[in-house]
Design an enzyme around this catalytic site. Structure first.
Site, PDB file in Angstrom:
ATOM      1  CG  ASP A 247       9.255   2.945  -0.504  1.00 52.74           C
ATOM      2  OD1 ASP A 247       9.121   1.480  -0.844  1.00 52.74           O
ATOM      3  OD2 ASP A 247       8.107   3.355   0.097  1.00 52.74           O
ATOM      4  CD  GLU A 284       8.772  -0.524  -4.299  1.00 48.96           C
ATOM      5  OE1 GLU A 284       8.177  -1.771  -3.862  1.00 48.96           O
ATOM      6  OE2 GLU A 284       8.711   0.338  -3.440  1.00 48.96           O
TER       7      GLU A 284
END
Length: 583
Positions: A247, A284
């Site tokens: 993330d 990401e």
């Protein structure tokens, strides 16, 4: 059994196991400064924790594998021997993958691993290859997105805990599906985080949107890095998970010469070699920096792929016409932006970004960078759930435009990823929901979200209350929908496109430089060529005739009926429709 904990900030640590306290001793081994150890009799399920100095609070183990009583409760011993999956993981390379992003808590009304596993047949019939689970680490309450987790080694108990995750992975592997897990290294949640009491896990040297940064480069950061890398390897090793999604890696503040991400990728590659199975890391990042996925020997960080939000943003603006926020950069000429991402991956490759007020990104070397370094998608949890009311594309687009979105994602050059429910045009929203037990934190989250969207014209009444159980309930998939005719047509289109991707090698060709695109911004059509396969999407409402050249292709699949091209190589495509052609 042996208990150990890193607690360099105190001169005394006691292990509390049931009603018994055991004094821990400093580990004298070289390189183990700040570590404390103790031997004590314990078995699977036994509760334990640590007391630091004179503090009477018994805290859970930072490396605890189970928290059966919530984020402020004690840890529990986990015996992994009976949990180890018996089915060999499928050997599925990322290049040939089709991923499916799934949130355990809303994939089914029950919101458990076992309930999700019972629906895996839907995914195998759809044709996807990997299930990407959103975070499953413990977080406050029962329901939430999972990005405010506080125990990176453990599994959220309401989902089913470690045993439930192990059963899910076993069921997925038995069905021929790989499993990817979303992990969060850039911050921990605001409630139930006990790490600062143990050591310098955070630093004021850097700041993030969530407060003090995770300590990746200040004093004590060697152990913090080892803590996070150890957690990542544990998911891959102990549960036999096949890959990790990392993330928001752009929020990892790290000034060291050897970056945390490079160190992590080397450790994962070593485990892949040791276990003789493909393992991968998907990042990401909003930086549009191809060095993230450039191999380490070539000077990159060595991650295996990254989400391509530029492709999403270009596709979204082309479909919807939205131009607020970061969509503004793509909305000037959306089909042109889409064409650029299909051939060069990033739209921002050193170009000016009006949204940022500066130039942004770096070009991708298409000769050296395979297309499977990037994931392409029309929807994700972020791009749906971070909207004011969590509305999917299906809330505002026609079935034809939804079919066009699927066509571009599933036949384009990138590794496709779907967000749960999009394959049948789910009518359920996916909204932001929490279950904070701290009243002040709950109110802060509620008012903060309403304040955020008030700036964009939404009233307080329009923005769902994250703490209201009904917000989560609205976000659960309705499994009666795929059987209804209005949804079944789109679902079959997704299945058709995935079958084509599997049967047509050109649709898995990693050569970005070989992709050829033509488009008409005003008439709203776009066509691209991948080897001998041609794809045409018409986003306009009127039929268009597109010249493909004298290539002898035939219609392989079309959303609306489309005649094969004539001798002149021209094909007529109805409005809001898509067609795939090949030899």
């Amino acid at each position: 059994m042996q208990f150990e904990v890193w607690a360099p900030l105190t001169g005394r640590v006691a292990l509390r196991l049931g009603d018994t306290a055991y004094e821990m001793t400093p580990d004298p081994s070289p390189g183990r400064a700040g570590w404390w150890t103790a031997q004590a009799p314990a078995g699977d399920g036994d509760r334990y924790g640590f007391q630091l100095g004179d503090d009477p609070v018994v805290r859970p183990d930072p490396r605890g594998r189970r928290m059966p009583d919530g984020t402020d409760g004690l840890s529990a011993v986990v015996d992994f021997e009976p949990l180890t999956p018996r089915t060999a993981p499928p050997r599925l390379p990322l290049q040939d993958a089709v991923l499916y992003e799934l949130h355990v808590g809303t994939f089914t009304p029950e919101g458990t691993f076992d309930a999700a596993a019972a629906r895996l047949g839907h995914l195998t019939s759809l044709g996807v290859t990997h299930v990407e689970l959103m975070p499953v680490c413990p977080f406050p309450g029962r329901h939430g997105w999972g990005y405010d987790g506080v125990a990176p080694w453990a599994v959220h108990e309401p989902y089913g805990g470690p045993a439930g995750l192990a059963r899910f992975v076993e069921a997925a592997h038995a069905a021929g599906l790989g499993v990817v897990l979303d992990v969060v290294h850039n911050h921990l949640g605001p409630s139930g985080n006990h790490l600062p009491a143990f050591g310098p896990y955070f630093t004021d040297t850097h700041h993030t949107p969530w407060g003090a940064a995770v300590n990746l480069d200040a004093p004590g950061s060697d152990e913090v890095r080892a803590y996070l890398i150890g957690s990542a390897l544990a998911w891959l090793r102990d549960y036999r998970i096949d890959g990790l999604r990392l993330d928001a890696v752009h929020a990892l503040a790290d000034g060291r010469a050897l970056s945390f991400l490079e160190e992590l990728s080397a450790a994962v590659d070593a485990l892949a070699a040791e276990s003789a199975r493909p393992l991968f890391l998907i990042a990401e990042s909003d930086q549009c920096d191809p060095r993230l996925t450039t191999p380490r020997p070539s000077g990159g960080l060595g991650l295996h792929a990254q989400w391509n939000d530029d492709f999403h943003h270009a596709l979204h603006t082309a479909l919807t016409g939205e131009s607020q926020g970061y969509y503004a950069d793509f909305a000037v000429a959306p089909l042109g932006a889409l064409a650029k991402t299909l051939t060069r991956a990033f739209f921002h490759d050193g170009t000016w970004s009006a949204f940022r007020g500066r130039s942004h990104g770096r070009p991708v070397d298409r000769r050296r960078t395979p297309a499977h370094r990037f994931l392409g998608y029309s929807q994700t949890h972020d791009q749906v759930g971070n909207r004011a009311i969590g509305d999917r594309l299906s809330a505002s687009l026609s079935p034809g435009l939804l079919a066009c979105a699927a066509t571009l994602a599933l036949t384009g050059p990138f590794v496709p990823m779907l967000f749960m429910g999009e394959e049948w045009g789910a009518a359920t929203p996916w909204q932001y929901f929490t279950d904070h037990r701290d009243p002040e934190l709950a109110e802060a989250v509620r008012s903060g979200r309403r304040r955020e969207f008030a700036a964009h014209g939404w009233t307080s009444e329009e923005v769902p209350d994250p703490q209201d159980p009904a917000t989560r309930e609205r976000s659960c998939l309705d499994w009666a929908e795929p059987e209804r005719e209005s949804h079944a047509w789109l679902l079959e289109w997704y299945r058709t496109l995935i079958r084509l991707r599997r049967s047509q090698p050109d649709l898995r060709d990693p050569d970005l430089a070989a992709v050829r695109v033509a488009f008409d911004e005003e008439r709203r059509w776009l066509t691209f060529r991948r080897g001998d396969v041609r794809v045409v999407v018409n986003l306009g409402t009127e039929s268009v005739t597109v010249a493909l050249g004298r290539n002898g292709v035939r219609v392989l699949a079309s959303w609306e009926p489309v005649e094969h091209p004539g001798p002149d190589g021209r094909v007529r495509v109805p409005g809001e429709s898509a067609v795939v052609l090949g030899p």
